[in-house]
Design a protein around this motif. Structure first.
Motif, short mmCIF file in Angstrom:
data_model
loop_
_atom_site.label_atom_id
_atom_site.label_comp_id
_atom_site.label_asym_id
_atom_site.label_seq_id
_atom_site.Cartn_x
_atom_site.Cartn_y
_atom_site.Cartn_z
N ASP A 299 0.83 -1.21 0.00
CA ASP A 299 0.00 0.00 0.00
C ASP A 299 0.86 1.26 0.00
O ASP A 299 0.58 2.23 -0.72
CB ASP A 299 -0.91 0.04 1.22
N LYS A 300 1.92 1.24 0.80
CA LYS A 300 2.82 2.39 0.88
C LYS A 300 3.54 2.60 -0.45
O LYS A 300 3.67 3.73 -0.94
CB LYS A 300 3.84 2.16 2.01
N VAL A 301 4.01 1.51 -1.05
CA VAL A 301 4.68 1.59 -2.35
C VAL A 301 3.69 2.10 -3.40
O VAL A 301 4.04 2.94 -4.24
CB VAL A 301 5.26 0.21 -2.74
N ALA A 302 2.45 1.61 -3.36
CA ALA A 302 1.44 2.03 -4.34
C ALA A 302 1.14 3.52 -4.21
O ALA A 302 0.96 4.20 -5.24
CB ALA A 302 0.17 1.22 -4.14
N ALA A 303 1.09 4.02 -2.99
CA ALA A 303 0.85 5.46 -2.81
C ALA A 303 1.95 6.27 -3.47
O ALA A 303 1.68 7.29 -4.13
CB ALA A 303 0.76 5.79 -1.32
N ARG A 304 3.16 5.82 -3.33
CA ARG A 304 4.29 6.51 -3.96
C ARG A 304 4.21 6.41 -5.49
O ARG A 304 4.50 7.37 -6.20
CB ARG A 304 5.61 5.90 -3.45
N MET A 305 3.81 5.24 -6.01
CA MET A 305 3.66 5.07 -7.45
C MET A 305 2.59 6.03 -8.00
O MET A 305 2.79 6.63 -9.06
CB MET A 305 3.26 3.62 -7.78
N ARG A 306 1.48 6.15 -7.27
CA ARG A 306 0.40 7.05 -7.72
C ARG A 306 0.88 8.49 -7.74
O ARG A 306 0.60 9.24 -8.68
CB ARG A 306 -0.82 6.90 -6.81
N GLU A 307 1.63 8.87 -6.71
CA GLU A 307 2.12 10.24 -6.59
C GLU A 307 3.17 10.56 -7.64
O GLU A 307 3.11 11.58 -8.32
CB GLU A 307 2.71 10.43 -5.19
N LYS A 308 4.13 9.68 -7.78
CA LYS A 308 5.28 9.96 -8.63
C LYS A 308 5.03 9.70 -10.12
O LYS A 308 5.52 10.42 -10.98
CB LYS A 308 6.47 9.12 -8.16
N PHE A 309 4.25 8.64 -10.42
CA PHE A 309 4.10 8.21 -11.81
C PHE A 309 2.67 8.28 -12.33
O PHE A 309 2.40 7.83 -13.45
CB PHE A 309 4.62 6.78 -11.98
N GLU A 310 1.74 8.82 -11.53
CA GLU A 310 0.34 8.92 -11.93
C GLU A 310 -0.22 7.57 -12.37
O GLU A 310 -0.93 7.45 -13.37
CB GLU A 310 0.18 9.97 -13.02
N VAL A 311 0.10 6.55 -11.59
CA VAL A 311 -0.36 5.19 -11.85
C VAL A 311 -1.69 4.98 -11.14
O VAL A 311 -1.87 5.41 -10.00
CB VAL A 311 0.69 4.17 -11.33
N LYS A 312 -2.62 4.33 -11.81
CA LYS A 312 -3.89 3.93 -11.17
C LYS A 312 -3.68 2.54 -10.57
O LYS A 312 -3.08 1.67 -11.21
CB LYS A 312 -5.01 3.90 -12.20
N THR A 313 -4.15 2.36 -9.35
CA THR A 313 -3.99 1.07 -8.69
C THR A 313 -5.33 0.58 -8.17
O THR A 313 -6.22 1.37 -7.86
CB THR A 313 -3.00 1.16 -7.51
N ALA B 272 -3.59 -9.15 -4.75
CA ALA B 272 -2.81 -8.62 -5.86
C ALA B 272 -3.20 -7.17 -6.11
O ALA B 272 -4.38 -6.82 -6.12
CB ALA B 272 -3.03 -9.44 -7.12
N LEU B 273 -2.20 -6.34 -6.29
CA LEU B 273 -2.42 -4.94 -6.61
C LEU B 273 -2.17 -4.77 -8.11
O LEU B 273 -1.05 -4.95 -8.58
CB LEU B 273 -1.48 -4.04 -5.82
N ALA B 274 -3.23 -4.45 -8.85
CA ALA B 274 -3.09 -4.16 -10.27
C ALA B 274 -2.73 -2.69 -10.42
O ALA B 274 -3.24 -1.84 -9.69
CB ALA B 274 -4.39 -4.46 -11.00
N PHE B 275 -1.81 -2.39 -11.33
CA PHE B 275 -1.44 -0.99 -11.59
C PHE B 275 -1.41 -0.75 -13.09
O PHE B 275 -1.16 -1.65 -13.87
CB PHE B 275 -0.11 -0.62 -10.92
N GLU B 276 -1.70 0.51 -13.44
CA GLU B 276 -1.79 0.83 -14.85
C GLU B 276 -1.65 2.33 -15.08
O GLU B 276 -2.08 3.14 -14.26
CB GLU B 276 -3.15 0.37 -15.38
N ARG B 277 -1.03 2.64 -16.17
CA ARG B 277 -0.98 3.99 -16.73
C ARG B 277 -0.66 3.81 -18.19
O ARG B 277 -0.25 2.72 -18.59
CB ARG B 277 0.06 4.86 -16.01
N PRO B 278 -0.85 4.81 -19.01
CA PRO B 278 -0.54 4.61 -20.43
C PRO B 278 0.90 4.12 -20.60
O PRO B 278 1.84 4.71 -20.08
CB PRO B 278 -0.74 6.00 -21.04
N GLY B 279 1.05 2.97 -21.26
CA GLY B 279 2.37 2.42 -21.54
C GLY B 279 2.89 1.42 -20.53
O GLY B 279 3.90 0.77 -20.77
N ILE B 280 2.22 1.27 -19.38
CA ILE B 280 2.68 0.34 -18.35
C ILE B 280 1.46 -0.28 -17.68
O ILE B 280 0.52 0.42 -17.32
CB ILE B 280 3.53 1.02 -17.27
N SER B 281 1.50 -1.59 -17.49
CA SER B 281 0.47 -2.26 -16.69
C SER B 281 1.12 -3.45 -16.00
O SER B 281 2.13 -3.97 -16.45
CB SER B 281 -0.70 -2.71 -17.55
N GLY B 282 0.53 -3.84 -14.88
CA GLY B 282 1.09 -4.99 -14.19
C GLY B 282 0.37 -5.30 -12.89
O GLY B 282 -0.69 -4.74 -12.60
#
Length: 91
Positions: free
Chosen positions: A22-36, A42-52
């Motif tokens: 959760d802490k890592v995901a918060a940082r991903m959302r802040e820094k890379f504008e990733v949707k989680t 499982a935590l799914a993440f996505e932004r244009p050009g990256i998913s996982g």
């Protein structure tokens, strides 16, 4: 399309591992504008050009990511950063 797959052992409880991700995901959302979005353990993440997904197992963290054409040349750099973060939180 490039892909990244990383496995890291961990000794945390499911809830502790979940909190760390959760802490890592918060940082991903802040820094890379990733949707989680959490889907069970499982935590799914996505932004244009990256998913996982970041999957929490009983004794292992598994990260899988697919990189689009724009991010494929950055695969090594992205993979190193993921490994560094995993080592920082799960070593």
């Amino acid at each position: 399309m490039a892909s990244i797959e990383i496995r890291r052992p961990h000794r945390l409880s499911q809830s502790e591992a979940h909190a760390v991700i959760d802490k890592v995901a918060a940082r991903m959302r802040e820094k890379f504008e990733v949707k989680t979005q959490w889907q069970n353990d499982a935590l799914a993440f996505e932004r244009p050009g990256i998913s996982g997904r970041i999957t929490i197992g009983s004794d292992e963290i598994y990260v899988s990511a697919q990189l689009g054409m724009l991010f494929s040349p950055l695969k090594n750099m992205i993979e190193q950063e993921i490994r560094r973060k995993l080592d920082e939180h799960f070593a």
